[in-house]
Design a protein around this motif. Structure first.
Motif: not given
Ligand code: SF4
Ligand code: SF4
Length: 469
Positions: A121-127, A460-469
């Motif tokens: 159930g978590g996000p597909f990417s992170g730090p 380039k999008r930032t990681k924060r913008e991309s995570v969970g989208n």
């Protein structure tokens, strides 16, 4: 058939009631006194097994409850509620999250792989390590011979130098002595702990576990006491350059030493090697801006093993800000490959290795093996409250563990990690951990994908913008 390597496990319950993820609020007011109360229907029998832990002044229900919410949903009077446990949320920090801590506790108690249930159930990417995905394309057929069945998946790694190439004399004999090598059956060694309420029993538990797994434990020389003597063939003393000259007898009794060298020269390595010809020399490299150059210089100067250390959260300070250990190890590995000397040396990575999957990912980015620290403390029930760093008492009295219990908990944890490593290797169709090293083609990196795929289209999008989208 050779005997299969196996880490023995033994259920080792915690000494203290673990902190539960959520807490049950159970109001008596409004209770309808049903003939068949939902509490009696809990399939885990939690309401019957709960006790009051007088030492910690706490109800044990929160640690027993499996959070299925059945009692909460089924109570017709709606008098049972579950709320997030604030104490649970306070554990650790942004890297060592409460869920990571709880996962290591489970493995240290049972020796089993945690199963999270229906889907992820978590996000597909992170730090950190979470922006790297491994290729599991072989997962459709790993049971052909069973990952844990007849076909062996080898987790042995070699420590030490290798010849860059073979040279022969006129008579056809190989020139020079073959470099000394040591095999360990798992790509994991136990690192000196960066914090913790430490004592003789903690060091003994670690040393006994290292010996039982036939791997190594790094022990700072100031902690080297007579009770560690029986384990010395599985210990790596960590010395400063000055201590090398004053600890000759100790060095002659071990197989590997680790040195913190400030200024490395070929002549210095030659002198150490001449004095201790049977000992492998590992050098601790504090990762930073110049890690690639330092690793290359040390390889050329004659080190056998490099230990690339990030801080305990896996961070590396460099001129361009903070980088993560996996990215720095990847670039050091690449520098050595490009210089044509990667195969001459063994690389260990440490810092931020928090879960079994991080072992596999650390190896994929170029390490031969990893050194683990904080998870060992978690195996000993540490709650990562950081009180010991401030000189305050440890809530779970880590210093008072029984060494046998501590050894079993560490063995359970590493056995569960190794089983996960074997699962990953099986799912990748790789049957030999040595083949995983540097296999970045079998992984995907979120930043690379962003740059190469979406960067062309959207910038380039930032990681924060991309995570969970
Ligand atoms: S939430 Fe589930 S496991 Fe927890 S007490 Fe209720 S019925 Fe039992
Ligand atoms: S529980 Fe807290 S005080 Fe005890 S070892 Fe862990 S961080 Fe230190």
């Amino acid at each position: 058939m050779p005997k299969k390597y196996n880490i023995p496990t033994k259920t080792s319950p915690p000494r203290f009631t673990p902190i539960g993820k959520s807490t049950i609020l159970d109001w008596e007011g409004g209770c309808l006194r049903c003939f068949k109360c939902v509490k009696r229907q809990c399939i885990y029998d939690v309401y019957n097994e709960r006790t009051f832990d007088v030492r910690q002044m706490t109800d044990t229900i929160d640690s027993l409850c499996k959070n299925c919410l059945r009692c909460v949903q089924s109570c017709p009077g709606q008098v049972i509620t579950k709320v997030a446990n604030a104490e649970y949320k306070r554990m650790g920090n942004s890297y060592w999250t409460p869920d990571i801590i709880r996962g290591q506790w489970f493995q240290a108690e049972t020796g089993r792989i945690p199963v999270s249930g229906a889907g992820y159930g978590g996000p597909f990417s992170g730090p950190g390590f979470d922006d790297m995905w491994t290729d599991m394309s072989e997962i459709v057929r790993p049971t052909r011979d069973g990952i844990h069945g007849r076909e062996y998946i080898n987790t042995v790694v070699d420590l030490g130098r290798s010849f860059p190439c073979l040279r022969f004399d006129a008579a056809g004999h190989v020139v020079g002595d073959a470099p000394k090598k040591i095999e360990i059956p798992i790509p994991i060694i136990l690192k000196d702990l960066p914090l913790g309420s430490l004592s003789e029993s903690v060091f003994l538990a670690m040393a006994e576990a290292a010996q039982a797994m036939d791997t190594f434990m790094i022990a700072p020389v100031k902690e080297w006491k007579p009770y560690l003597e029986p384990y010395k063939t599985h210990l790596i003393p960590l010395l400063t350059e000055a201590e090398i000259d004053t600890h000759g007898e100790l060095i002659r009794g071990v197989r590997i030493i680790e040195i913190q060298l400030s200024d490395v020269t070929e002549a210095r390595f030659s002198r150490i090697r001449a004095a201790y010809p049977d000992v492998l020399i590992m050098v601790r490299v504090r990762l930073g801006e110049r890690s690639g150059e330092e690793a290359l210089a040390l390889t050329r100067a004659g080190a056998d093993i490099l230990h690339l250390c990030a801080d305990r959260d896996g961070n590396v300070e460099s001129g361009n800000g903070t980088r993560f250990v996996k990215d720095v190890v990847r670039s050091v590995h690449k520098d050595l490959v490009e210089a044509g000397c990667r195969n001459e040396i063994t690389l260990f990575a440490s810092g931020g290795i928090a879960m079994a999957e991080h072992v596999a990912k650390g190896i994929i980015v170029g390490a031969d093996a990893v050194a683990v620290d904080i998870p060992l403390l978690l195996a000993l029930e540490c709650r990562l409250c950081f009180r010991c760093e401030a000189g305050r008492s440890c809530p779970v009295e880590v210093e008072n563990i029984h060494p046998e219990w501590g050894k079993n908990r560490i063995l359970n944890l590493i056995a569960a990690w190794r089983n996960q490593l074997i699962e990953v290797l099986g799912a990748m169709g790789i049957r030999e951990i040595r083949r995983l090293r540097g296999e970045v083609g079998r992984a995907m990196f979120f930043d690379d994908l962003e740059r190469e795929t979406f960067g062309k289209l959207f910038g380039k999008r930032t990681k924060r913008e991309s995570v969970g989208n």
